[in-house]
Write an enzyme that holds these catalytic residues in place. Structure first.
Site, PDB file in Angstrom:
ATOM      1  N   HIS A 192      -0.589  -5.800   6.541  1.00 34.63           N
ATOM      2  CA  HIS A 192      -1.460  -5.964   5.329  1.00 34.63           C
ATOM      3  C   HIS A 192      -0.682  -6.194   3.963  1.00 34.63           C
ATOM      4  O   HIS A 192      -1.009  -5.828   2.985  1.00 34.63           O
ATOM      5  CB  HIS A 192      -2.170  -4.837   5.057  1.00 34.63           C
ATOM      6  CG  HIS A 192      -3.033  -4.447   6.293  1.00 34.63           C
ATOM      7  ND1 HIS A 192      -4.599  -4.865   6.202  1.00 34.63           N
ATOM      8  CD2 HIS A 192      -2.906  -4.187   7.357  1.00 34.63           C
ATOM      9  CE1 HIS A 192      -5.217  -4.704   7.245  1.00 34.63           C
ATOM     10  NE2 HIS A 192      -4.244  -4.090   7.785  1.00 34.63           N
ATOM     11  N   HIS A 214      -8.608  -3.648  12.204  1.00 39.48           N
ATOM     12  CA  HIS A 214      -8.200  -2.881  11.154  1.00 39.48           C
ATOM     13  C   HIS A 214      -8.884  -1.407  10.910  1.00 39.48           C
ATOM     14  O   HIS A 214      -8.414  -0.238  10.477  1.00 39.48           O
ATOM     15  CB  HIS A 214      -8.058  -3.820   9.757  1.00 39.48           C
ATOM     16  CG  HIS A 214      -7.311  -2.767   8.679  1.00 39.48           C
ATOM     17  ND1 HIS A 214      -6.515  -1.965   8.694  1.00 39.48           N
ATOM     18  CD2 HIS A 214      -8.120  -2.699   7.349  1.00 39.48           C
ATOM     19  CE1 HIS A 214      -6.139  -1.471   7.394  1.00 39.48           C
ATOM     20  NE2 HIS A 214      -7.097  -1.829   6.666  1.00 39.48           N
ATOM     21  N   HIS A 273      -3.733 -11.420   2.487  1.00 38.03           N
ATOM     22  CA  HIS A 273      -3.737 -11.431   4.108  1.00 38.03           C
ATOM     23  C   HIS A 273      -5.210 -11.073   4.494  1.00 38.03           C
ATOM     24  O   HIS A 273      -6.026 -11.130   3.435  1.00 38.03           O
ATOM     25  CB  HIS A 273      -3.066 -10.240   4.262  1.00 38.03           C
ATOM     26  CG  HIS A 273      -3.535  -8.792   3.863  1.00 38.03           C
ATOM     27  ND1 HIS A 273      -3.462  -8.305   2.711  1.00 38.03           N
ATOM     28  CD2 HIS A 273      -4.784  -7.911   4.588  1.00 38.03           C
ATOM     29  CE1 HIS A 273      -3.989  -7.085   2.633  1.00 38.03           C
ATOM     30  NE2 HIS A 273      -4.880  -6.851   3.611  1.00 38.03           N
ATOM     31  N   TRP A 290       0.699  -1.047  -0.150  1.00 35.09           N
ATOM     32  CA  TRP A 290      -0.032  -0.056  -0.011  1.00 35.09           C
ATOM     33  C   TRP A 290       0.940   1.386   0.014  1.00 35.09           C
ATOM     34  O   TRP A 290       1.923   1.284   0.714  1.00 35.09           O
ATOM     35  CB  TRP A 290      -1.064  -0.023   1.106  1.00 35.09           C
ATOM     36  CG  TRP A 290      -2.091   0.978   1.316  1.00 35.09           C
ATOM     37  CD1 TRP A 290      -1.943   2.211   1.525  1.00 35.09           C
ATOM     38  CD2 TRP A 290      -3.463   0.633   0.583  1.00 35.09           C
ATOM     39  NE1 TRP A 290      -3.251   2.913   1.415  1.00 35.09           N
ATOM     40  CE2 TRP A 290      -3.914   1.890   0.837  1.00 35.09           C
ATOM     41  CE3 TRP A 290      -4.043  -0.512   0.129  1.00 35.09           C
ATOM     42  CZ2 TRP A 290      -5.533   1.949   0.456  1.00 35.09           C
ATOM     43  CZ3 TRP A 290      -5.435  -0.236   0.055  1.00 35.09           C
ATOM     44  CH2 TRP A 290      -6.154   0.850  -0.022  1.00 35.09           C
ATOM     45  N   GLU A 346      -7.597 -10.417   1.123  1.00 34.23           N
ATOM     46  CA  GLU A 346      -7.195  -9.342   0.256  1.00 34.23           C
ATOM     47  C   GLU A 346      -5.939  -9.798  -0.431  1.00 34.23           C
ATOM     48  O   GLU A 346      -5.054 -10.360   0.233  1.00 34.23           O
ATOM     49  CB  GLU A 346      -7.223  -7.988   0.735  1.00 34.23           C
ATOM     50  CG  GLU A 346      -8.605  -7.507   1.459  1.00 34.23           C
ATOM     51  CD  GLU A 346      -8.246  -6.176   2.040  1.00 34.23           C
ATOM     52  OE1 GLU A 346      -9.534  -5.543   2.018  1.00 34.23           O
ATOM     53  OE2 GLU A 346      -7.476  -6.111   2.885  1.00 34.23           O
ATOM     54  N   HIS A 366     -16.042  -2.343   3.790  1.00 33.35           N
ATOM     55  CA  HIS A 366     -15.284  -2.762   5.063  1.00 33.35           C
ATOM     56  C   HIS A 366     -16.452  -2.769   6.021  1.00 33.35           C
ATOM     57  O   HIS A 366     -16.621  -3.672   6.783  1.00 33.35           O
ATOM     58  CB  HIS A 366     -14.126  -1.914   5.455  1.00 33.35           C
ATOM     59  CG  HIS A 366     -12.836  -2.406   4.726  1.00 33.35           C
ATOM     60  ND1 HIS A 366     -12.543  -2.031   3.487  1.00 33.35           N
ATOM     61  CD2 HIS A 366     -11.938  -3.464   5.076  1.00 33.35           C
ATOM     62  CE1 HIS A 366     -11.248  -2.511   3.154  1.00 33.35           C
ATOM     63  NE2 HIS A 366     -11.019  -3.487   3.922  1.00 33.35           N
ATOM     64  N   ASP A 412      -7.692  -9.117   6.950  1.00 35.05           N
ATOM     65  CA  ASP A 412      -7.973  -7.969   7.845  1.00 35.05           C
ATOM     66  C   ASP A 412      -8.718  -8.449   9.220  1.00 35.05           C
ATOM     67  O   ASP A 412      -9.694  -9.096   9.057  1.00 35.05           O
ATOM     68  CB  ASP A 412      -9.137  -7.056   7.050  1.00 35.05           C
ATOM     69  CG  ASP A 412      -8.490  -6.036   5.927  1.00 35.05           C
ATOM     70  OD1 ASP A 412      -7.134  -6.396   5.774  1.00 35.05           O
ATOM     71  OD2 ASP A 412      -9.420  -5.547   5.581  1.00 35.05           O
TER      72      ASP A 412
HETATM   73  N1  NFK Z   1      -7.824  -1.069   3.545  1.00 28.28           N
HETATM   74  C1  NFK Z   1      -6.503  -1.762   3.131  1.00 28.28           C
HETATM   75  C2  NFK Z   1      -5.375  -1.037   3.684  1.00 28.28           C
HETATM   76  C3  NFK Z   1      -5.314   0.150   4.032  1.00 28.28           C
HETATM   77  O1  NFK Z   1      -6.239   0.895   4.021  1.00 28.28           O
HETATM   78  C4  NFK Z   1      -3.843   0.642   4.339  1.00 28.28           C
HETATM   79  C5  NFK Z   1      -2.974  -0.299   4.285  1.00 28.28           C
HETATM   80  C6  NFK Z   1      -1.668   0.030   4.690  1.00 28.28           C
HETATM   81  C7  NFK Z   1      -1.575   1.382   5.182  1.00 28.28           C
HETATM   82  C8  NFK Z   1      -2.441   2.410   4.859  1.00 28.28           C
HETATM   83  C9  NFK Z   1      -3.661   1.973   4.288  1.00 28.28           C
HETATM   84  N2  NFK Z   1      -4.718   2.752   4.281  1.00 28.28           N
HETATM   85  C10 NFK Z   1      -4.398   4.075   4.616  1.00 28.28           C
HETATM   86  O2  NFK Z   1      -5.443   4.962   4.546  1.00 28.28           O
HETATM   87  C11 NFK Z   1      -6.637  -3.119   3.417  1.00 28.28           C
HETATM   88  O3  NFK Z   1      -7.932  -3.507   3.912  1.00 28.28           O
HETATM   89  O4  NFK Z   1      -6.062  -3.762   3.303  1.00 28.28           O
HETATM   90 ZN    ZN Z   2      -9.136  -4.528   3.890  1.00 27.53          ZN
HETATM   91 ZN    ZN Z   3      -6.144  -5.566   4.527  1.00 26.42          ZN
END
Ligand code: NFK
Ligand code: ZN
Ligand code: ZN
Length: 212
Positions: A48, A58, A52, A18, A175, A163, A54
């Site tokens: 993540h 998270h 992976h 990410w 994911e 989510h 969640d």
């Molecule tokens: N929602 C994403 C991940 C995510 O949003 C995220 C992952 C790592 C660092 C920052 C993230 N989001 C920041 O707004 C997920 O579900 O994996």
């Molecule tokens: Zn997610």
């Molecule tokens: Zn995730």
């Protein structure tokens, strides 16, 4: 004969993460050498990374961590469907996309959205889920949703509508699965999050086993 499809990304230096998140590293703490009989390493990674799960934590400060996450959703019958030709880059999976492809009742759904999984780069315009589609899955008895894209919600989402809909319906989330090279259809899914206290997510070794 049963066949096992490995639907996990290879966790490795340079694996896309990410934007802004911690990149992966495997560092040697000890090396085999005179006086030391073993190699031992430390892992540095985002929760993540790669394929992976969640945990609720998270996106909900009161939610359970990986150690307390019930495991039943992560093992059992799963249906793989392919919407990569139906949902465009930057688009959302809408109920109309699912309606024709889903059985009346379904315990777990894996949805292929990438035409080809981007192993070497990050696609900021990955398709994601409309919250109404999450409700449709829940109405059909679904307890786990798995996607090849890195998130249920678009990268720029600040509200994480899909989510939160998953949270409201009690579903589990996977994911970053690699769904290339697996025929659509019915399988047994096995993809357990690690028992890490305080973790908001965990890498999984995700496999699909063909049903004899
Ligand atoms: N929602 C994403 C991940 C995510 O949003 C995220 C992952 C790592 C660092 C920052 C993230 N989001 C920041 O707004 C997920 O579900 O994996
Ligand atoms: Zn997610
Ligand atoms: Zn995730």
């Amino acid at each position: 004969m049963t066949r096992i499809y490995d639907i996990s990304q290879t966790i490795r230096p340079g694996i896309p993460v990410w934007p802004g998140d911690r990149s992966f590293a495997l560092n040697r703490t000890w090396n085999i050498e005179p006086g030391c009989p073993v190699n031992v390493s430390e892992l540095v990674m985002s929760t993540h990374t790669g394929s992976h799960a969640d945990s609720r934590l998270h996106f909900d400060e009161q939610g359970v961590d990986c150690a307390a996450t019930p495991l039943d959703a992560y093992i059992g019958p799963a249906t793989l469907i392919d919407l990569s030709a139906e949902v465009p880059s930057g688009g959302l999976v809408e109920p109309r996309h699912l309606e024709g492809k889903l059985p009346a009742r379904v315990e777990r759904v894996l949805i292929k959205l990438f035409d080809r999984f981007p192993h070497e780069g990050w696609d900021p315009k990955f398709p994601a889920m409309h919250p109404d589609s999450i409700q449709l899955l829940a109405d059909r008895g679904c307890k786990l949703i798995g996607l090849d894209v890195p998130s249920l919600d678009p990268q720029d989402s600040k509200t994480l509508d899909a989510h939160f809909k998953v949270d409201a319906t009690g579903m589990a989330i996977l994911e970053g699965l690699v769904l290339d090279n697996v025929p659509t259809g019915d399988y047994e899914l096995i993809a357990l999050p690690l028992k890490i206290e305080g973790a908001d997510g965990s890498p999984v070794r995700a496999v699909l086993r063909s049903i004899p």
